[in-house]
Design an enzyme around this catalytic site. Sequence first.
Site, PDB file in Angstrom:
ATOM      1  N   GLU A 156      31.652 -17.151   5.328  1.00  0.00           N
ATOM      2  CA  GLU A 156      31.350 -17.008   3.896  1.00  0.00           C
ATOM      3  C   GLU A 156      32.479 -16.387   3.084  1.00  0.00           C
ATOM      4  O   GLU A 156      32.284 -15.407   2.347  1.00  0.00           O
ATOM      5  CB  GLU A 156      30.044 -16.234   3.705  1.00  0.00           C
ATOM      6  CG  GLU A 156      28.855 -16.966   4.276  1.00  0.00           C
ATOM      7  CD  GLU A 156      27.500 -16.466   3.786  1.00  0.00           C
ATOM      8  OE1 GLU A 156      27.454 -15.456   3.061  1.00  0.00           O
ATOM      9  OE2 GLU A 156      26.485 -17.104   4.111  1.00  0.00           O
ATOM     10  N   GLU A 193      24.079 -21.030   9.564  1.00  0.00           N
ATOM     11  CA  GLU A 193      23.012 -20.108   9.158  1.00  0.00           C
ATOM     12  C   GLU A 193      22.019 -20.862   8.297  1.00  0.00           C
ATOM     13  O   GLU A 193      22.405 -21.735   7.506  1.00  0.00           O
ATOM     14  CB  GLU A 193      23.546 -18.914   8.333  1.00  0.00           C
ATOM     15  CG  GLU A 193      24.277 -17.877   9.139  1.00  0.00           C
ATOM     16  CD  GLU A 193      24.745 -16.681   8.312  1.00  0.00           C
ATOM     17  OE1 GLU A 193      24.046 -16.285   7.350  1.00  0.00           O
ATOM     18  OE2 GLU A 193      25.820 -16.156   8.633  1.00  0.00           O
TER      19      GLU A 193
HETATM   20  C1  BG6 Z   1      24.704 -14.568   4.951  1.00  0.00           C
HETATM   21  C2  BG6 Z   1      25.560 -13.706   5.821  1.00  0.00           C
HETATM   22  O1  BG6 Z   1      25.224 -14.456   3.682  1.00  0.00           O
HETATM   23  O2  BG6 Z   1      23.395 -14.254   4.748  1.00  0.00           O
HETATM   24  C3  BG6 Z   1      24.787 -12.757   6.726  1.00  0.00           C
HETATM   25  O3  BG6 Z   1      26.488 -14.445   6.548  1.00  0.00           O
HETATM   26  C4  BG6 Z   1      23.598 -12.228   5.975  1.00  0.00           C
HETATM   27  O4  BG6 Z   1      25.670 -11.763   7.169  1.00  0.00           O
HETATM   28  C5  BG6 Z   1      22.684 -13.391   5.621  1.00  0.00           C
HETATM   29  O5  BG6 Z   1      22.884 -11.229   6.652  1.00  0.00           O
HETATM   30  C6  BG6 Z   1      21.394 -13.024   4.951  1.00  0.00           C
HETATM   31  O6  BG6 Z   1      21.643 -12.239   3.820  1.00  0.00           O
HETATM   32  P1  BG6 Z   1      20.878 -10.884   3.611  1.00  0.00           P
HETATM   33  O7  BG6 Z   1      21.437 -10.294   2.360  1.00  0.00           O
HETATM   34  O8  BG6 Z   1      19.441 -11.226   3.443  1.00  0.00           O
HETATM   35  O9  BG6 Z   1      21.133 -10.068   4.823  1.00  0.00           O
END
Ligand code: BG6
Length: 454
Positions: free
Chosen positions: A160, A353
């Site tokens: 990211e 993700e």
């Molecule tokens: C992504 C990241 O942006 O989203 C993770 O790569 C992150 O590190 C995930 O934890 C979820 O976001 P959040 O803010 O809900 O933890």
Amino acid sequence: MTGFPNGFLWGAASSAYQVEGAALTDGKGPSVQDIKTPPEGTPDFSVCSDHYHRFREDVALFAELGLKAYRFSIAWSRILPTGTGAANPAGVQFYSDLIDACLEHGIEPIVTMYHFDLPAALDATGGWGNPATVDAFEEFARTIFAAYGDRVKHWLTINEQNMMTIHAEFVIGGNLADYPVYQANHHMLLAQAKAMAACHEMLPQALIGPAPNISYTMPLETSPEDVLCAQYANAIRNWLYLDAAVFGRYNTLALDWIRRSGYELTITDEDLAVLAAGKPDFIAFNYYNTETVTYDPAGALVGEDGVIHGPGKVVLNPRFPITDWNWPIDPLGFRTTLQEIHSRYNLPMIVTENGLGAYDKLEEGNVVNDDYRITYLRDHIAAMRQAVDSGVPVFGYNPWSVMDLISTHEGFLKRYGFIYVNRNNDSELDLARYKKKSFFWYRSVIDSNGADLA
Ligand code: BG6
């Protein structure tokens, strides 16, 4: 209907600073995550899910889940405690053992080289704003290629990068006063290109790609102004990063907006040659939701003369349901995003993700009935299957997250995992692992190669 190809990498994801703990153990140097003040009410990163000490037990659970792949990141400062220089043998050994544990269970390790945790020592010398960090990243890349290249086939460069640039205040850490954010972004692009070139030079059998967060951005209204704003928003949020990685050049609209917004950015001919020399083999991306923008005549991102040269304003689109944290839920947008990326870049793709953050509740008998997560993932996998059936070459899917870990702003209040970790923001409790309902559901999805989503 053709469905998912044989050998599809059904996996799940984590990142070092959010799951490992042991933040300063066995010679690890501090990263920017370790020196920042955690958001109020959330723990620091000293323990997290204690994956560092329990990885063998965890990987055995991942095998029980049926994972074909585990996407994790390597903490740069565990390998090179000050970002450059002598490697830390215990840190090198840790990831070697983790990779071996995965392979022993038939789980392919997918390695993110850097996930938000710049070594603090590099931050102190200007972080990504300093071109020396580009060389440091190449040194780190060559170190881990040499250490693990015999066992790791798929490498992801920077997690990211676009979020680190757009939300620098949250993820870069350190002192952000006067941070040259687009110059820093440019340095990250150079570092990535050098890492991709080094990977191809050192590991001809390996494959490497970028891992931005891509959210297809749509106009709120069917007005020409909103459509134009959405075009800029896509260029600035998404295509800037992938155009540079794949084509080795800056996206025109993104550059137009950067320059008009007055950001510092120097690009030399030598830089362009570096960008052109490092190419990805595939595109990895994280997807949580689409974004929506609307024309905002008063917005700073519209030119002084009122002519649109920017993305307007991001708004919550009333069309979509939202999560407990106001993130829109748009599974069909996942298909659109997959198809758009493929039609622009024509490379194989892997999702690194996708998932739902929620307030999970551990109930009597240590069960977690996370039906809402099953619904979210089912709808997204169904949309991904439609993209595959349309001809998009997706070769893997790694939901966030394999197990509960520290979320960026809410610690353990907001959980994403298939495996519940028994701790909360105030106490580490016993850190026991419990399988959520979604664990059993995802296992049958994997067993059927995505045919059975019931
Ligand atoms: C992504 C990241 O942006 O989203 C993770 O790569 C992150 O590190 C995930 O934890 C979820 O976001 P959040 O803010 O809900 O933890």
